[in-house]
Design a protein around this motif. Structure first.
Motif, PDB file in Angstrom:
ATOM      1  N   GLU A   5       9.430 -13.228  19.002  1.00 36.41           N
ATOM      2  CA  GLU A   5      10.705 -13.520  19.654  1.00 36.41           C
ATOM      3  C   GLU A   5      11.141 -14.956  19.382  1.00 36.41           C
ATOM      4  N   GLN A   8      12.566 -15.085  15.984  1.00 38.40           N
ATOM      5  CA  GLN A   8      13.898 -14.493  15.946  1.00 38.40           C
ATOM      6  C   GLN A   8      14.945 -15.436  16.534  1.00 38.40           C
ATOM      7  N   SER A  56      20.690 -13.843  23.176  1.00 37.48           N
ATOM      8  CA  SER A  56      19.759 -12.736  23.387  1.00 37.48           C
ATOM      9  C   SER A  56      19.917 -12.142  24.780  1.00 37.48           C
ATOM     10  N   LEU A  78      10.581  -4.119  16.381  1.00 38.07           N
ATOM     11  CA  LEU A  78      10.003  -5.173  15.551  1.00 38.07           C
ATOM     12  C   LEU A  78       9.233  -4.527  14.409  1.00 38.07           C
ATOM     13  N   MET A  82       8.720  -8.530   9.919  1.00 37.57           N
ATOM     14  CA  MET A  82       9.164  -9.576  10.834  1.00 37.57           C
ATOM     15  C   MET A  82       7.960 -10.283  11.455  1.00 37.57           C
ATOM     16  N   SER A  86       6.929 -14.218  11.012  1.00 38.24           N
ATOM     17  CA  SER A  86       6.709 -15.071  12.185  1.00 38.24           C
ATOM     18  C   SER A  86       5.410 -15.862  12.046  1.00 38.24           C
ATOM     19  N   THR A 284      19.487  -7.019  13.856  1.00 31.43           N
ATOM     20  CA  THR A 284      18.495  -7.456  12.875  1.00 31.43           C
ATOM     21  C   THR A 284      17.705  -8.666  13.338  1.00 31.43           C
ATOM     22  N   ILE A 285      18.375  -9.632  13.968  1.00 30.14           N
ATOM     23  CA  ILE A 285      17.710 -10.910  14.231  1.00 30.14           C
ATOM     24  C   ILE A 285      17.511 -11.247  15.692  1.00 30.14           C
ATOM     25  N   PRO A 287      16.067 -11.086  19.348  1.00 32.92           N
ATOM     26  CA  PRO A 287      14.860 -10.515  19.958  1.00 32.92           C
ATOM     27  C   PRO A 287      15.199  -9.660  21.170  1.00 32.92           C
TER      28      PRO A 287
END
Length: 341
Positions: A5, A8, A56, A78, A82, A86, A284-285, A287
């Motif tokens: 997260e 993201q 978010s 997720l 990804m 991270s 897509t991005i 969280p």
């Protein structure tokens, strides 16, 4: 909060940073208004750092259906790539933190080994180490022995300007952003622009406090090939010397069309918010809370079929021809699936 997260959040901030920095560079970067430009650059940092968590909060969970009619996991799931990214991001952030600690330790070592002298009521730390360019960090001014003997007046006045404008706090913010967004080229370009603005302000302070402009410019030219240590502080031997001299020679009064350019970053902020609110970008991005990390444990919601709760792993066992309707409830997070009679 999970590491994925956090990563993201940085993706959201990176998009905003690129858009805002590009607008700044194309509109007002060369205008002689260092105070305004400094405020805008700091604003870009602040927006980039907080926009991810703020947006978010407005994220909406959705359910996707493949062309075959089989229900798949939510669009905010997720994925493994990804998670991999991270971990790469975390390793890079740790490296930047390590570099920061090493450089601060080096600065402490230089200051500790320097001789403190008083000049016009200011404490100056004179170091015997060669290759050290004059710099200031916090309220500390460090100067080499040779510079102290040959040209201490313009150096001390210049570094005093950095201290008066509290530029070290700006560099602290810039370094935090570099740790968070290290993979984004814009964060390094933004820091270079901020350091340039700092030099414009310190040069202006020096000229306003006893340094003759032409003599001061010649002095800077003689210093251009010097050391750049430390990069976390405010360094006299800054690059882009031609821009600094050009900025000194420009008139202070701006034309109206130049002032109008100050609204361009505001327009860019609106554009960034528009881009980040596009559903495909958000899916897509941004969280989402409660997402899992494995292939078969991705749903964190209650799922009911014909009024009875069913496990999430039974979704793909439902034939598309049996589905009459799907209802997604926001509060509480629940999916109701009605089948045909």
């Amino acid at each position: 909060m999970q590491m994925v997260e956090l990563f993201q959040y940085t993706l959201v901030g990176s998009i905003a940073m690129v858009i805002l920095w590009a607008a700044y560079r194309c509109s007002i970067a060369t205008k002689k208004q260092p105070g305004t430009n400094r405020s805008i650059l700091l604003g870009i940092y602040l927006i980039s750092l907080v926009i991810g968590p703020v947006l978010s909060l407005k994220a909406v969970s959705t359910v996707s259906v493949m062309a075959t009619g089989r229900i798949i996991y939510p669009a905010f799931t997720l994925t493994r790539w990804m998670e991999t990214l991270s971990y790469i991001w975390l390793c890079g952030a740790i490296f930047i933190v390590f570099f920061t600690v090493i450089e601060l330790a080096r600065v402490y070592q230089v200051v500790k080994g320097a001789k403190r002298v008083s000049v016009d009521g200011k404490d100056i730390y004179v170091t015997g180490e060669s290759g050290i360019s004059p710099f200031s960090i916090g309220r500390v001014i460090v100067i080499s022995q040779s510079d102290y003997q040959q040209s201490s007046a313009p150096i001390i006045t210049h570094e005093t300007g950095h201290i008066r404008y509290a530029h070290s706090w700006d560099m602290l913010i810039a370094q935090v952003a570099a740790i968070v967004f290290w993979y984004n080229p814009a964060v390094w370009l933004l820091r270079a622009d901020l350091k340039s603005v700092h030099e414009f302000q310190a040069d202006s302070y020096a000229i306003s406090n006893g340094c003759e402009q032409k003599a001061y410019q010649l002095f800077l030219i003689s210093r251009v090939a010097g050391s750049k240590f430390p990069r976390l502080g405010n360094n006299l031997n800054s690059s882009k010397l031609h821009q600094r001299i050009a900025m000194m020679n420009r008139p202070s009064k701006l034309r109206m069309r130049d002032r109008i350019g100050n609204i361009v970053p505001v327009v860019a902020l609106l554009a960034a918010l528009f881009v980040l609110n596009i559903p495909a970008v958000k899916a897509t991005i941004l969280p989402f809370k409660g997402t899992g990390t494995t292939e078969h444990k991705r749903l964190d919601m209650d799922i009911y079929m014909d009024g009875k709760e069913i496990p999430g792993n039974q979704l793909n066992e439902i034939s598309p021809s049996q589905i009459k309707s799907i209802t997604v409830h926001k509060n509480p997070d629940r999916i109701d699936i009605s089948t045909k009679d």
